[in-house]
Design an enzyme around this catalytic site. Structure first.
Site, PDB file in Angstrom:
ATOM      1  N   CYS B 154       0.826  -1.213   0.000  1.00  0.00           N
ATOM      2  CA  CYS B 154       0.000   0.000   0.000  1.00  0.00           C
ATOM      3  C   CYS B 154       0.857   1.258   0.000  1.00  0.00           C
ATOM      4  O   CYS B 154       0.685   2.136  -0.823  1.00  0.00           O
ATOM      5  CB  CYS B 154      -0.930   0.005   1.202  1.00  0.00           C
ATOM      6  SG  CYS B 154      -2.114  -1.331   1.128  1.00  0.00           S
ATOM      7  N   HIS B 155       1.763   1.353   0.948  1.00  0.00           N
ATOM      8  CA  HIS B 155       2.536   2.575   1.058  1.00  0.00           C
ATOM      9  C   HIS B 155       4.024   2.307   1.217  1.00  0.00           C
ATOM     10  O   HIS B 155       4.770   3.157   1.688  1.00  0.00           O
ATOM     11  CB  HIS B 155       2.007   3.437   2.202  1.00  0.00           C
ATOM     12  CG  HIS B 155       0.550   3.731   2.064  1.00  0.00           C
ATOM     13  ND1 HIS B 155      -0.411   2.995   2.699  1.00  0.00           N
ATOM     14  CD2 HIS B 155      -0.109   4.627   1.313  1.00  0.00           C
ATOM     15  CE1 HIS B 155      -1.606   3.436   2.345  1.00  0.00           C
ATOM     16  NE2 HIS B 155      -1.456   4.420   1.515  1.00  0.00           N
TER      17      HIS B 155
END
Lengths: 432, 190
Positions: B154-155
């Site tokens: 995701c990040h």
């Protein structure tokens, strides 16, 4: 301008009877028919009406969809598919609603940038502007919860990521962030319980929006509309009645907008969505690349540009909250950017930054993308906190026209060489 | 004869007391409406599960569900254990072990992330401490990040072979839940 005398004349005995008891027709007439609007409004001023249409359309299609939708983890995904395949005209109504959310945001972004360019936030329209920021916030909350309802992979993981933003409060008061997140979820993970409450709030918030819109229009009608010159209406010649002059423009652009709307609904209904949302929510598998809906991308890019969890969350919320303060951050003496030779460049740089952040928000958070997201995030805030106060003081604005009518008709508008003077236009409301 | 004059003090007291009661009553009604959103007793009931580790070979990993959350269990190779042990504590962004079986101030050594005598087994909640995604790295074909452990897509948070955050926005090491070995090949989580 809001205090011009009412010109409403009841046309029948029944209308007169009503008018003496509940003068609602008089209110509508004075607010939307005979209301004096600046005569130089351009087509960017039609988006208020378009946005009103969007809100009503979302409420109508949403109420219909709620008749067929089931807000449970087991049935939500299937019931949306059933709406698309089985319910009579369900495919069309669902597309209106899903595409309608994107159209709503396209219109609201144009409306916001119109306000920024022409200085519509400056005195005496501060409350009007702040109400607009509130509407924008509630719109985002509504859209976010609505995106959760189909219960696809993007729905599920979007909810997980965004609700987890609140856990960053643990960095300030240990335990509080986790408590808030579990309170939002109603459990230890995102479940059907979470979906159910999101559905309830998604149904509620549009009506809160409608209330805020009424306050927004009320505040607009107290201050009067801004216009491309940023000048106030000074004489009767500066204004025309809202109907038919402004309403005709509103209708024209509403139809142009609806053609684009219909194009997406009927030919590209899934273009603005994400394919992963047609996979049912699975708490064990995170999609390789989580992206929010396009209208959140600039804020998502700001969130990821800051290499600290709490800092990123603060920056993201600050990006919206800073808008509340711009009526006081902008020190310029003139409203309209049309007469601001230096600020004009910064305005377009800001618009470019927002588009760039939108692009970067759709890219993975690594390498060169993070670098540029940081640059543009810096400019996003610098524009409001540094450029607006300083350029407003240093800049010498161009010479303003003496009045709105001079800007439209030129100096010699009474002479034979000038454009024809629409005498009928200025003659309508007799006393203001 | 003295006339009956109302005592203004007495009237003020009644008004203030009446309003105060109404305000406290209204405020106390908020609590049930806030509390109804919290996890109920059914969700809170601490379900514990037993997991048989015998089919998990060296270098393999399994994911089990516990309280609605995925729990990662990896049978680490000697190289992975060695890689985790050779990292000095000062290089770790989060120096706390985050192990529910140990005191909160235990340092994040590889020994403190595992159970004594079963150091090859790493058991932890498979939820990224950034924003709650499920990191990659459980299946053999997954990308495991720069440190050979787990990678959150995701990040971009990288966890090492001890489940400790090494790079990226996540603030904490992956949480080690409350668990015990009930035999050499079986653990009880919760």
């Amino acid at each position: 301008m809001a205090h011009h005398e009412s010109t409403y004349v009841p046309k029948s005995a029944t209308a007169k009877w009503w008018d003496e008891r509940l003068p609602i027709m008089r209110l509508m007439h004075d607010s939307f028919v005979d209301y004096p609007t600046p005569r130089n409004l351009n087509y960017l001023w039609t988006f208020g009406g378009i946005l009103t249409f969007c809100l009503v359309a979302q409420i109508v299609t949403g109420v219909v969809l709620a008749m067929h939708y089931q807000p449970s983890a087991e049935e939500a995904f299937n019931s949306v598919e059933q709406i698309r395949r089985d319910v009579n005209f369900g495919w069309m109504i669902r597309n209106f609603h899903a595409v309608g959310a994107s159209m709503f945001f396209i219109a609201v972004y144009i409306h916001i940038f119109r306000g920024l360019y022409y200085g519509s936030y400056k005195a005496p329209r501060e409350i009007l502007w702040i109400l607009g920021v509130l509407i924008f916030l509630v719109m985002m909350a509504t859209a976010f919860m609505g995106y959760a309802l189909p219960w696809g992979q993007m729905s599920f993981w979007g909810v997980t990521v965004i609700t987890n933003l609140f856990s960053s409060i643990d960095d300030i008061i240990p335990g509080l962030g986790t408590a808030i997140v579990q309170w939002l979820w109603g459990g230890y993970a995102v479940t059907g319980t979470t979906l159910n409450r999101f559905f309830s709030l998604h149904y509620l918030l549009p009506f809160v929006l409608a209330g805020l819109v009424i306050l927004h229009v009320w505040a607009l009608h107290v201050a009067g509309q801004n216009n491309p010159t940023g000048l106030d209406i000074k004489t009767k010649a500066d204004s025309v009645p809202m109907h038919p002059y402004a309403t005709a423009k509103d209708i024209l652009w509403l139809f142009i907008f609806l053609i684009m709307f219909a194009w997406f609904v009927f030919f590209l209904p899934d273009y603005l969505g994400h394919a992963d949302n047609y996979v049912e929510a699975n708490p064990l598998v995170t999609p390789p690349h989580i992206v929010p809906e396009w209208y959140f991308l600039p804020f998502y890019a700001i969130l990821r540009a800051i290499p600290d969890k709490l800092g990123g969350v603060i920056a993201m919320f600050a990006a919206i909250l800073v808008l509340v303060f711009i009526p006081w951050l902008d020190t310029s003496r003139v409203r309209s950017t049309k007469y601001r030779p230096i600020y004009k460049w910064f305005f377009w740089l800001f618009a470019f930054s927002c588009l760039a952040l939108g692009y970067l928000g759709s890219k993975p958070a690594e390498g060169v993308y993070v670098f540029w997201a940081r640059i543009f995030t810096f400019y996003y805030f610098a524009h409001f906190l540094i450029v607006m106060p300083i350029v407003g003081i240093l800049e010498t604005p161009k010479k303003l026209p003496r009045s709105i009518s001079e800007a439209v008709l030129g100096d010699k508008h009474n002479g034979s060489g000038g454009p024809a003077k629409p005498t009928g236009a200025t003659a309508a409301p007799e006393s203001r | 004869m003295a006339t009956d004059v109302e005592d203004p003090q007495r009237r003020d007291f009644l008004i203030i007391a009446g309003n105060a009661f109404a305000a406290v009553g209204a405020a106390s009604l908020i609590w049930p409406f806030v509390q109804q959103m919290n996890p109920d007793a059914g969700a809170k009931a601490l379900a514990s599960i037993e997991v048989d580790l015998s089919p998990v070979g060296v270098g393999q990993a399994i994911t089990v569900m516990w309280r609605g959350k995925p729990v990662f269990i990896r049978n680490r190779t000697p190289e992975e254990i060695e890689a985790a042990r050779s990292v000095p504590l000062s290089e770790l962004p989060d120096e706390s072990a985050r192990n529910d079986n140990l005191p909160a101030d235990a340092p994040a050594t590889d020994e403190n992330r595992t159970t004594k005598g079963h150091e090859n087994w790493l058991v932890m909640v498979g939820i990224c401490t950034h924003l709650g995604c499920i990191p990659k790295g459980q299946s053999l074909s997954d990308t495991k990040g720069d440190y050979g452990g787990w990678f959150c897509p995701c990040h971009g948070s990288h966890y090492d072979t001890s489940g400790r955050i090494r790079k990226g926005p996540a603030p904490r090491n992956l949480d080690v839940p409350d668990y015990t070995f009930i035999s050499d090949t079986k653990i009880k989580i919760g």
